[in-house]
Design an enzyme around this catalytic site. Structure first.
Site, PDB file in Angstrom:
ATOM      1  N   HIS A  46      -0.512   4.574   7.167  1.00 22.59           N
ATOM      2  CA  HIS A  46       0.035   5.212   5.975  1.00 22.59           C
ATOM      3  C   HIS A  46       0.263   6.701   6.223  1.00 22.59           C
ATOM      4  O   HIS A  46      -0.418   7.310   7.040  1.00 22.59           O
ATOM      5  CB  HIS A  46      -0.924   5.026   4.790  1.00 22.59           C
ATOM      6  CG  HIS A  46      -1.338   3.599   4.582  1.00 22.59           C
ATOM      7  ND1 HIS A  46      -2.538   3.095   5.038  1.00 22.59           N
ATOM      8  CD2 HIS A  46      -0.698   2.577   3.987  1.00 22.59           C
ATOM      9  CE1 HIS A  46      -2.623   1.818   4.723  1.00 22.59           C
ATOM     10  NE2 HIS A  46      -1.516   1.472   4.095  1.00 22.59           N
ATOM     11  N   ASP A  72      -3.839   7.517   8.361  1.00 25.96           N
ATOM     12  CA  ASP A  72      -4.849   6.620   8.922  1.00 25.96           C
ATOM     13  C   ASP A  72      -4.302   5.641   9.958  1.00 25.96           C
ATOM     14  O   ASP A  72      -4.962   4.687  10.316  1.00 25.96           O
ATOM     15  CB  ASP A  72      -5.516   5.826   7.793  1.00 25.96           C
ATOM     16  CG  ASP A  72      -4.510   5.004   6.991  1.00 25.96           C
ATOM     17  OD1 ASP A  72      -3.317   5.003   7.337  1.00 25.96           O
ATOM     18  OD2 ASP A  72      -4.915   4.351   6.003  1.00 25.96           O
ATOM     19  N   SER A 131       0.802  -1.222   0.000  1.00 25.62           N
ATOM     20  CA  SER A 131       0.000   0.000   0.000  1.00 25.62           C
ATOM     21  C   SER A 131       0.833   1.269   0.000  1.00 25.62           C
ATOM     22  O   SER A 131       0.331   2.341  -0.368  1.00 25.62           O
ATOM     23  CB  SER A 131      -0.935   0.016   1.215  1.00 25.62           C
ATOM     24  OG  SER A 131      -0.205  -0.138   2.417  1.00 25.62           O
TER      25      SER A 131
END
Length: 368
Positions: free
Chosen positions: A335, A332, A43
């Site tokens: 990240h 979050d 991610s």
């Protein structure tokens, strides 16, 4: 579009200008969209693959994506890979899984959120990403030779820069499931999978590699809020020592792998990026960069000290969003925000954290 959304997009535009002013990227690059980038990872560099695979529309929470081009990222805007693309005047990388209006002339992104090196057979883990690359390469060469201008030819792929940013999810998984001692013993297996991936790309003609090490996972709000902790496991900045030590061991072995492959393989360039040091400095000296609450998520639930709760994650449940996301490092809990990513990318481009200290744009195919 209602008044609140209009105000949000205006603020987003202003923040983007501020990002460019305080964290300037390379503006004197000799590149002109000529660098082909092929990315593998999780991610931290997923430019939309995960939401495509899941059949999601855009990103959650959708209204906090500042541009349609940035939809699908686990962030409030641009990722480090996006800033690196901008620095060489490239468009953003198209996810391999994209089926609508795709153009791979500047490269392709195989990264998918949640990806790891092991288990190798799990969906979209590194081995699967490499298998997808083999398929992409084969079909791209075939269709390119037939005149498809949206794909890549043999020379494009041989001269491409292969970027790898993976390992964070592996470490998160083993430290959450095993004792510290047993978790550390798994690290050589993760490194072996990265070595295998680089060798497979090399055998297909790839010769330029850009390898990011993993960041200080012990400083992530998610880690701080969820892992079992002991009073003496916190460092002076509030990060978990044990998790960061595990990340350092992973990084040391990754560094040695890059050194070994440079010696073993002919005509290969491997640049190792010490992203850990960049990110830890950002947290340890957050006020110097204009950030507040370096261990607290902007988007989450629970308030101080971490604003992270697994049942109310960003985009799910009763989450809230900070008033000024440009002041936060963590988006979050897992990240980084666009603002933090801009700072990280700026330091990456400085070459001060690169071994060898090669500029990112040195891989461009400069036309005479």
């Amino acid at each position: 579009m209602d008044l609140k959304e209009r105000i949000f997009y205006l603020l987003s535009f202003i923040i983007s200008l501020v990002v460019g002013f305080f964290f300037p990227l390379s503006v004197d690059s000799q590149c002109n969209g000529s660098l082909v980038i092929v990315n593998f990872g999780d991610s931290n560099s997923d430019t939309g693959g995960y939401v495509i695979v899941r059949g999601m529309i855009g990103q959650l929470p959708k209204k906090h994506t500042i541009s349609h081009d940035l939809a699908g990222r686990m962030c409030d805007g641009r990722l480090v890979i996006d800033f690196l693309c901008e620095s060489v005047k490239n468009g953003y990388l198209t996810p391999f899984m994209e089926s609508m209006g795709k153009n791979f002339t500047n490269g392709v992104n195989f990264a998918i959120a949640g990806s790891k090196t092991l288990p190798a057979s799990d969906s979209f883990n590194l081995k699967i990403q490499i298998a997808q690359f083999h398929r992409f390469r084969s079909l791209s060469l075939e269709l390119f030779d037939k005149g498809n201008g949206n794909l890549l030819g043999d020379e494009d792929l041989r001269n491409a820069l292969y970027t790898i940013d993976i390992g964070q999810n592996d470490l998160d998984g083993v430290f959450g499931a095993l004792s510290y001692e047993k978790a550390i013993l798994k690290i050589p297996d993760f490194i072996f999978e990265i070595e295998t991936a680089i060798k497979e790309i090399y055998e297909e003609g790839g010769k330029n590699f850009w390898v990011h090490n993993t960041g200080p996972i012990g400083c992530l709000p998610k880690s701080l809020a969820t892992y079992n902790k002991y009073k003496d496991d916190y460092d002076e900045h509030g990060c978990l020592i044990s998790l960061n030590e595990g990340a350092k061991i992973f990084n040391d072995k990754l560094y040695l792998l890059c050194e070994k492959l440079r010696d073993e393989m002919k005509n290969i360039t491997i640049v190792y990026l010490d992203v850990y040091s960049i990110k830890y400095d950002l947290i340890a000296n957050s006020s110097n960069y204009g950030f507040v609450n370096p261990l607290m998520a902007c988007c989450g639930y629970g308030g101080p000290p971490y604003n992270y709760e697994s049942n109310n994650k960003c985009g799910q449940g009763n989450y809230t969003i900070c008033e000024d996301r440009s002041k936060y490092i963590s988006w979050d809990g897992a990240h980084y925000t666009e603002e933090a990513n801009a700072a990280v990318a700026s330091k990456i481009l400085s070459t001060n954290y690169s071994t060898p200290p090669l500029k990112f744009d040195s891989f461009c195919n400069i036309e005479p």
